[in-house]
Design a protein around this motif. Structure first.
Motif, PDB file in Angstrom:
ATOM      1  N   GLY A   4       0.782  -1.232   0.000  1.00 53.87           N
ATOM      2  CA  GLY A   4       0.000   0.000   0.000  1.00 53.87           C
ATOM      3  C   GLY A   4       0.811   1.278   0.000  1.00 53.87           C
ATOM      4  N   LYS A   5       2.149   1.192  -0.020  1.00 53.59           N
ATOM      5  CA  LYS A   5       2.995   2.386   0.018  1.00 53.59           C
ATOM      6  C   LYS A   5       3.630   2.622  -1.340  1.00 53.59           C
ATOM      7  N   PRO A   6       3.491   3.853  -1.887  1.00 52.49           N
ATOM      8  CA  PRO A   6       4.084   4.157  -3.195  1.00 52.49           C
ATOM      9  C   PRO A   6       5.610   4.053  -3.151  1.00 52.49           C
ATOM     10  N   LYS A   7       6.193   3.496  -4.205  1.00 48.04           N
ATOM     11  CA  LYS A   7       7.638   3.336  -4.297  1.00 48.04           C
ATOM     12  C   LYS A   7       8.203   4.207  -5.425  1.00 48.04           C
ATOM     13  N   GLY A   8       9.348   4.821  -5.155  1.00 46.32           N
ATOM     14  CA  GLY A   8      10.085   5.486  -6.209  1.00 46.32           C
ATOM     15  C   GLY A   8      10.734   4.434  -7.089  1.00 46.32           C
ATOM     16  N   ILE A   9      10.452   4.464  -8.393  1.00 46.70           N
ATOM     17  CA  ILE A   9      10.905   3.374  -9.267  1.00 46.70           C
ATOM     18  C   ILE A   9      11.769   3.897 -10.413  1.00 46.70           C
ATOM     19  N   LEU A  10      12.793   3.132 -10.722  1.00 46.63           N
ATOM     20  CA  LEU A  10      13.629   3.323 -11.899  1.00 46.63           C
ATOM     21  C   LEU A  10      13.288   2.219 -12.884  1.00 46.63           C
ATOM     22  N   VAL A  11      12.965   2.568 -14.128  1.00 48.23           N
ATOM     23  CA  VAL A  11      12.600   1.581 -15.144  1.00 48.23           C
ATOM     24  C   VAL A  11      13.725   1.472 -16.164  1.00 48.23           C
ATOM     25  N   ILE A  12      14.184   0.248 -16.376  1.00 49.74           N
ATOM     26  CA  ILE A  12      15.220  -0.031 -17.370  1.00 49.74           C
ATOM     27  C   ILE A  12      14.564  -0.806 -18.501  1.00 49.74           C
ATOM     28  N   ASN A  13      14.305  -0.128 -19.621  1.00 48.99           N
ATOM     29  CA  ASN A  13      13.678  -0.764 -20.775  1.00 48.99           C
ATOM     30  C   ASN A  13      14.725  -1.480 -21.616  1.00 48.99           C
ATOM     31  N   ASN A  14      14.313  -2.585 -22.251  1.00 50.04           N
ATOM     32  CA  ASN A  14      15.245  -3.312 -23.114  1.00 50.04           C
ATOM     33  C   ASN A  14      15.528  -2.530 -24.388  1.00 50.04           C
ATOM     34  N   ASP A  15      14.574  -1.758 -24.842  1.00 50.35           N
ATOM     35  CA  ASP A  15      14.722  -0.989 -26.069  1.00 50.35           C
ATOM     36  C   ASP A  15      15.837   0.042 -25.913  1.00 50.35           C
ATOM     37  N   GLY A  16      16.913  -0.126 -26.653  1.00 54.27           N
ATOM     38  CA  GLY A  16      18.026   0.811 -26.586  1.00 54.27           C
ATOM     39  C   GLY A  16      18.957   0.574 -25.426  1.00 54.27           C
ATOM     40  N   GLU A  17      18.679  -0.380 -24.590  1.00 55.71           N
ATOM     41  CA  GLU A  17      19.520  -0.681 -23.425  1.00 55.71           C
ATOM     42  C   GLU A  17      20.450  -1.833 -23.780  1.00 55.71           C
ATOM     43  N   THR A  18      21.738  -1.545 -23.914  1.00 57.10           N
ATOM     44  CA  THR A  18      22.700  -2.570 -24.322  1.00 57.10           C
ATOM     45  C   THR A  18      23.655  -2.953 -23.214  1.00 57.10           C
ATOM     46  N   SER A  19      23.689  -2.191 -22.131  1.00 57.71           N
ATOM     47  CA  SER A  19      24.663  -2.461 -21.078  1.00 57.71           C
ATOM     48  C   SER A  19      24.228  -3.583 -20.155  1.00 57.71           C
ATOM     49  N   ARG A  20      22.963  -3.919 -20.171  1.00 54.75           N
ATOM     50  CA  ARG A  20      22.457  -4.927 -19.260  1.00 54.75           C
ATOM     51  C   ARG A  20      21.588  -5.920 -20.012  1.00 54.75           C
ATOM     52  N   LYS A  21      21.964  -7.183 -20.001  1.00 55.17           N
ATOM     53  CA  LYS A  21      21.180  -8.207 -20.669  1.00 55.17           C
ATOM     54  C   LYS A  21      20.079  -8.706 -19.754  1.00 55.17           C
ATOM     55  N   LYS A  22      18.889  -8.861 -20.306  1.00 56.55           N
ATOM     56  CA  LYS A  22      17.797  -9.469 -19.568  1.00 56.55           C
ATOM     57  C   LYS A  22      17.958 -10.985 -19.638  1.00 56.55           C
ATOM     58  N   MET A  23      17.651 -11.672 -18.539  1.00 55.81           N
ATOM     59  CA  MET A  23      17.754 -13.132 -18.504  1.00 55.81           C
ATOM     60  C   MET A  23      16.382 -13.751 -18.776  1.00 55.81           C
ATOM     61  N   VAL A  24      16.358 -14.719 -19.681  1.00 53.88           N
ATOM     62  CA  VAL A  24      15.123 -15.411 -20.020  1.00 53.88           C
ATOM     63  C   VAL A  24      15.386 -16.914 -20.038  1.00 53.88           C
ATOM     64  N   ASP A  25      14.554 -17.666 -19.341  1.00 52.31           N
ATOM     65  CA  ASP A  25      14.536 -19.125 -19.426  1.00 52.31           C
ATOM     66  C   ASP A  25      13.246 -19.505 -20.156  1.00 52.31           C
ATOM     67  N   LEU A  26      13.381 -19.989 -21.390  1.00 55.28           N
ATOM     68  CA  LEU A  26      12.245 -20.238 -22.273  1.00 55.28           C
ATOM     69  C   LEU A  26      12.047 -21.743 -22.470  1.00 55.28           C
ATOM     70  N   VAL A  27      10.842 -22.222 -22.156  1.00 54.81           N
ATOM     71  CA  VAL A  27      10.539 -23.653 -22.249  1.00 54.81           C
ATOM     72  C   VAL A  27       9.414 -23.868 -23.254  1.00 54.81           C
ATOM     73  N   PHE A  28       9.650 -24.774 -24.211  1.00 50.30           N
ATOM     74  CA  PHE A  28       8.638 -25.177 -25.178  1.00 50.30           C
ATOM     75  C   PHE A  28       7.890 -26.395 -24.633  1.00 50.30           C
ATOM     76  N   LEU A  29       6.573 -26.285 -24.507  1.00 48.53           N
ATOM     77  CA  LEU A  29       5.717 -27.400 -24.132  1.00 48.53           C
ATOM     78  C   LEU A  29       5.029 -27.863 -25.408  1.00 48.53           C
ATOM     79  N   VAL A  30       5.329 -29.069 -25.868  1.00 52.14           N
ATOM     80  CA  VAL A  30       4.894 -29.499 -27.196  1.00 52.14           C
ATOM     81  C   VAL A  30       4.006 -30.738 -27.101  1.00 52.14           C
ATOM     82  N   ASP A  31       2.779 -30.591 -27.538  1.00 44.83           N
ATOM     83  CA  ASP A  31       1.851 -31.714 -27.666  1.00 44.83           C
ATOM     84  C   ASP A  31       2.369 -32.601 -28.809  1.00 44.83           C
ATOM     85  N   ASN A  32       2.766 -33.849 -28.483  1.00 44.87           N
ATOM     86  CA  ASN A  32       3.270 -34.739 -29.533  1.00 44.87           C
ATOM     87  C   ASN A  32       2.339 -35.931 -29.773  1.00 44.87           C
ATOM     88  N   SER A  33       1.047 -35.732 -29.503  1.00 44.88           N
ATOM     89  CA  SER A  33       0.068 -36.786 -29.778  1.00 44.88           C
ATOM     90  C   SER A  33      -0.121 -36.919 -31.292  1.00 44.88           C
TER      91      SER A  33
END
Length: 475
Positions: free
Chosen positions: A203-232
Motif C-alpha cells: 500500500g505504500k508508493p515506491k520510487g521506481i527506476l525503469v530499465i527498458n530493453n529498447d536501446g539498453e545494451t549495457s544490461r542483458k535481460k535473462m530469459v529461461d524459455l521452455v517449449f511445451l509441445v503436444d506430440n500426440s
C-alpha cells in the motif's frame, strides 16, 4: 546496539536493522537530506503496527539536517537537532530518542509512546535522500513517488514477474507489455515526464527506476524459455514445421541482447500409452535444443529425454502421467518442478497444442488451478499459447493458462502453414522486456508482501492493474 565498521562488521548483513557506523564524525553522516520512510509502533509482544501520517505527522516528509543544528522539514519548518557524544541518543525538536542504528543510507531512532492506550515503542526509519545509497543507485526516493492512479479494469495484460534483490535494491523482471493496438510499451518511472507505470508495496508508493530493453545494451535481460509441445498423433500435421520454426526462432532470439536458455517438454504420448510427459530436455543452449529436436522426425521429435540429466528426467516423468490425454498443464508442472531455472530470469513457456487440456480427475492439472496465485505464484512464470485447431468450444481451454498468467495466445491453422514463430506475440514480449527497481526501506529482510503494479498511459488509452500477493523479495 551500534556496529562500528571494522570492529563489529560481522553484524552487518543484507536487510539488518543495524547498519555499520562508518569511522569518523557521526554528525557528518547525518548532515544532509533524509526521507522519513516508515514509522512503526511495537508493543510488548513484539507486534509491529505500521503508522500512517495521521498517527505520526512527519511520515513521508523530507528532513534536511544542517551542520548548524537546524533540521528543515520540507524546507518550510525548522527544528533543532543534536546527537549524543556516545551516539546513544538523538534529539529532534525537543524530543529525545534512542539512536538504534546509523549508516550512510539508514537512520533508525526509537522512543516510548502510547498508541490506542497501549504502551510500546515508536520506531522511526529514515533513508538518505541525497549523497547516499538511494542517489548512487539512480533510484528515486519514495518521497518523490505518488500513489498508484485509479484505473477501472484493464485493457492489456500485465504478465507474471520475477523478483530479485541486490542488497536492499529490489528488481522486478518482467516481459513486455502489449498495448491494445498490438504495439509494445516503453515505460517511464517516477519523476519522468510521461510516467506511465507505478508500484506500491503493501500500500505504500515506491520510487521506481525503469530499465527498458529498447536501446539498453549495457544490461542483458535473462530469459529461461521452455517449449511445451503436444506430440500426440493429431499433431503429426504440424510437428515438422513446428520443430523447424522453433529452431529458427531460437536462433534469432539468441542473436538479440538477451541472456536466453531453452528447454523442452513433450507430452501426449505419441500413441505410446503414456499420455503424460514422455520427453524432455532441461534448460540449455541453442545448439543443444536444435540437436534434440532434430534427432527424429514428426511427433517423435519431442519423445525421449536428452541432456546430461536425461536419466533423472525420465524417472521423474513417471509421476506426471495422471492426465486423461493431452495435458499442457501437467507438462507445465513437470518443467516447473524438474528444470533448473535461474534466479531472477523471466520464466516463459510456450504451449503448442491442438487439443483441449485434459486433466482427467486430477484437479492440479486443470487450467482453473492456475487462476489463483496461491497455486501458481508470480515467480513461476508466464504461459503463451499456440493453438492449432478450429474447435474452440471446449471445456478445458488451454489458452486460459495464458490468460491467468499474463501471457498471449495465437490461433494457428492445423498444418501450421500460417505461423512464423518470429512473429509470435511472445517474441515481442521477450524483446521488449524491462526491469523495475526500487529500494526496500523495510526493517525486515524476509516476510511476504503485496505488490501492486498499475499502468496508465498519459492519454488514458492504455490501462491495467495487477496485484501480486505473498511476494518474497529475498530468496
Amino acid at each position: 546496539m551500534l556496529c562500528v565498521m571494522g570492529t563489529f562488521s560481522s553484524c552487518l548483513k543484507s536487510g539488518d536493522e543495524t547498519i555499520a557506523l562508518e569511522d569518523g564524525d557521526a554528525t557528518q553522516l547525518i548532515v544532509g537530506k533524509w526521507v522519513l520512510e516508515e514509522a512503526l509502533f511495537i508493543d510488548d509482544s513484539g507486534t509491529k503496527i505500521p503508522l500512517s501520517e495521521g498517527d505520526y505527522s512527519f511520515l513521508g516528509h523530507l528532513l534536511e539536517f544542517e551542520e548548524t543544528g537546524d533540521c528543515l522539514v520540507d524546507e518550510t519548518v525548522s527544528y533543532p537537532w543534536n546527537i549524543g557524544v556516545d551516539y546513544d541518543i538523538f534529539q529532534l525538536g525537543g524530543t529525545t530518542y534512542t539512536l538504534v542504528s546509523l549508516g550512510e543510507g539508514l537512520l533508525v531512532i526509537e522512543k516510548k509512546m502510547y498508541f490506542d492506550g497501549v504502551e510500546g515503542i515508536l520506531r522511526i526509519i529514515l533513508a538518505k535522500a541525497e549523497g547516499g545509497l538511494v542517489d548512487e543507485s539512480g533510484i528515486p526516493s519514495d518521497s518523490e513517488a505518488g500513489p498508484n492512479p485509479q484505473v477501472s479494469g484493464s485493457n492489456t495484460a500485465i504478465p507474471n514477474v520475477q523478483f530479485s534483490s541486490n542488497g536492499k535494491i529490489i528488481s522486478i523482471n518482467m516481459s513486455g507489455v502489449q498495448n491494445p493496438n498490438g504495439g509494445w510499451m516503453t515505460f517511464a518511472g517516477t519523476g519522468l515526464s510521461g510516467q506511465n507505470i507505478w508500484v506500491e508495496v503493501d500500500g505504500k508508493p515506491k520510487g521506481i527506476l525503469v530499465i527498458n530493453n529498447d536501446g539498453e545494451t549495457s544490461r542483458k535481460k535473462m530469459v529461461d524459455l521452455v517449449f511445451l509441445v503436444d506430440n500426440s498423433g493429431s499433431m503429426s500435421e504440424e510437428a515438422n514445421k513446428l520443430a523447424q520454426e522453433i529452431v529458427s526462432w531460437a536462433t534469432k532470439l539468441s542473436q538479440q541482447n538477451i541472456d536466453i536458455r531453452f528447454g523442452c517438454v513433450g507430452y501426449g504420448g505419441n500413441g505410446s500409452g503414456n499420455e503424460g510427459v514422455c520427453g524432455a530436455l532441461n534448460l540449455t543452449d541453442l545448439n543443444s535444443i536444435s540437436s534434440y529436436l532434430n534427432r527424429s522426425t514428426g511427433t517423435y521429435r519431442t519423445v525421449g529425454f536428452g541432456g546430461a540429466d536425461a536419466a533423472s528426467l525420465q524417472q521423474a516423468a513417471i509421476n506426471y502421467r495422471k492426465s486423461s490425454g493431452e495435458c499442457g498443464a501437467e507438462a507445465l508442472h513437470y518443467a516447473d518442478e524438474q528444470f533448473s531455472f535461474r534466479t531472477g530470469a523471466n520464466r516463459i513457456y510456450v504451449n503448442f497444442t491442438d487439443e483441449p487440456n485434459q486433466p482427467g480427475s486430477y484437479s492440479k492439472n486443470s487450467v482453473e488451478y492456475f487462476r489463483s496465485q496461491e497455486n501458481w505464484n508470480t515467480t513461476q512464470g508466464t504461459v503463451h499459447t499456440v493453438y492449432s485447431s478450429a474447435n474452440r468450444n471446449v471445456s478445458e481451454k488451454p489458452w486460459l493458462l495464458s490468460e491467468y498468467t499474463g501471457g498471449t495466445t495465437l490461433y494457428a491453422k492445423s498444418d501450421f502453414s500460417d505461423v512464423s514463430l518470429d512473429a509470435l506475440p511472445v517474441t515481442g514480449a521477450i524483446a521488449n522486456s524491462y526491469i523495475i527497481q526500487f529500494k526496500d526501506n523495510s526493517t525486515q529482510a524476509d516476510g511476504t508482501h503485496t505488490v501492486t503494479i498499475t499502468i496508465l498511459s498519459p492519454d488514458g488509452t492504455v490501462y491495467a492493474e495487477r496485484v501480486f500477493t505473498n511476494v518474497r523479495f529475498y530468496n
